[in-house]
Design a protein around this motif. Structure first.
Motif, PDB file in Angstrom:
ATOM      1  N   ARG A  16       0.843  -1.208   0.000  1.00 45.48           N
ATOM      2  CA  ARG A  16       0.000   0.000   0.000  1.00 45.48           C
ATOM      3  C   ARG A  16       0.872   1.250   0.000  1.00 45.48           C
ATOM      4  O   ARG A  16       0.667   2.168  -0.789  1.00 45.48           O
ATOM      5  N   ASP A  17       1.855   1.284   0.895  1.00 45.75           N
ATOM      6  CA  ASP A  17       2.701   2.474   1.027  1.00 45.75           C
ATOM      7  C   ASP A  17       3.535   2.724  -0.222  1.00 45.75           C
ATOM      8  O   ASP A  17       3.688   3.870  -0.655  1.00 45.75           O
ATOM      9  N   LEU A  20       1.187   4.071  -2.890  1.00 48.69           N
ATOM     10  CA  LEU A  20       0.810   5.459  -2.609  1.00 48.69           C
ATOM     11  C   LEU A  20       1.951   6.421  -2.934  1.00 48.69           C
ATOM     12  O   LEU A  20       1.738   7.463  -3.555  1.00 48.69           O
ATOM     13  N   ARG A  21       3.180   6.066  -2.535  1.00 48.48           N
ATOM     14  CA  ARG A  21       4.329   6.951  -2.834  1.00 48.48           C
ATOM     15  C   ARG A  21       4.532   7.099  -4.341  1.00 48.48           C
ATOM     16  O   ARG A  21       4.767   8.199  -4.842  1.00 48.48           O
ATOM     17  N   GLU A  24       1.709   9.235  -5.755  1.00 45.65           N
ATOM     18  CA  GLU A  24       1.897  10.662  -5.459  1.00 45.65           C
ATOM     19  C   GLU A  24       2.920  11.280  -6.404  1.00 45.65           C
ATOM     20  O   GLU A  24       2.707  12.396  -6.900  1.00 45.65           O
ATOM     21  N   ARG A  37      -5.774  12.386  -1.689  1.00 43.87           N
ATOM     22  CA  ARG A  37      -4.728  11.508  -1.144  1.00 43.87           C
ATOM     23  C   ARG A  37      -5.341  10.478  -0.201  1.00 43.87           C
ATOM     24  O   ARG A  37      -4.978   9.305  -0.257  1.00 43.87           O
ATOM     25  N   ASP A  38      -6.247  10.903   0.670  1.00 42.21           N
ATOM     26  CA  ASP A  38      -6.879   9.958   1.599  1.00 42.21           C
ATOM     27  C   ASP A  38      -7.671   8.894   0.848  1.00 42.21           C
ATOM     28  O   ASP A  38      -7.654   7.722   1.224  1.00 42.21           O
ATOM     29  N   ARG A  41      -5.123   6.496  -0.653  1.00 43.03           N
ATOM     30  CA  ARG A  41      -4.560   5.619   0.377  1.00 43.03           C
ATOM     31  C   ARG A  41      -5.553   4.508   0.724  1.00 43.03           C
ATOM     32  O   ARG A  41      -5.178   3.341   0.828  1.00 43.03           O
ATOM     33  N   PHE A  44      -5.645   1.987  -2.177  1.00 45.00           N
ATOM     34  CA  PHE A  44      -4.483   1.095  -2.145  1.00 45.00           C
ATOM     35  C   PHE A  44      -4.598   0.090  -1.007  1.00 45.00           C
ATOM     36  O   PHE A  44      -4.262  -1.081  -1.169  1.00 45.00           O
ATOM     37  N   ASP A  45      -5.064   0.538   0.142  1.00 44.59           N
ATOM     38  CA  ASP A  45      -5.207  -0.347   1.293  1.00 44.59           C
ATOM     39  C   ASP A  45      -6.200  -1.473   0.988  1.00 44.59           C
ATOM     40  O   ASP A  45      -5.902  -2.645   1.196  1.00 44.59           O
TER      41      ASP A  45
END
Length: 169
Positions: A16-17, A20-21, A24, A37-38, A41, A44-45
């Protein structure tokens, strides 16, 4: 040396992280990330927790550097993310080759991927690897809760052999 392997369920937070990176970084050209962004996130989660069995990871030095998914286990690469600190090291090319080999092994002759139309780095990466743009569209994305311009790219992985009669010359 890079290692390609299947994702594990206990890695979904890391995946997920990374996604997200990388997302972004790709969205810098698009702008207006405040407020989405939320949503990204959360998307992706949810995706990594539900679809981890369809995810292939690439590691370098024992660290996950990126991942790709084929959510429908068909010719569509639904996600392709390389963590920004690992970009431009050939890892994306290595991961893409492995995904394409999987697509061929599973009986498909073409690979497809979709990305944001303004994600020039991704479009350029896939074009460099033989993908061609097939379409451009704008559609509402429930994951991001906004309209998104997308491009679809495809690459023929297996050329059909010409059927002929008699000996080939």
């Amino acid at each position: 040396m890079a290692t390609i392997r299947n994702a594990r369920e206990d890695e979904t937070g890391t995946l997920r992280d990374i996604g997200l990176r990388a997302w972004e970084k790709a969205m810098i050209n698009v702008g207006e990330m405040v407020g989405i962004r939320d949503n990204a996130r959360a998307a992706f989660d949810t995706f990594t927790r539900q679809a981890w069995l369809t995810i292939t990871v690439i590691e370098q030095g024992g660290v996950i550097a990126g991942w790709a998914a084929r959510e429908g286990l068909d010719e569509l690469i639904s996600d392709f993310w390389i963590d920004p600190p690992f970009q431009h090291r050939g890892l994306g090319s290595t991961l893409l080759s492995a995904i394409e080999a999987d697509i061929i092994r599973q009986g498909f002759d073409t690979a497809r991927i979709e990305t944001h139309a303004r994600n020039e780095e991704a479009v350029s990466f896939f074009e460099k690897h033989g993908y061609r743009i097939n379409w451009l569209s704008a559609a509402y994305s429930p994951k991001l809760d906004r309209e998104v311009q997308s491009v679809g790219l495809s690459k023929v992985l297996v050329e059909e052999s010409a059927e002929t009669y008699g000996p080939s010359v």
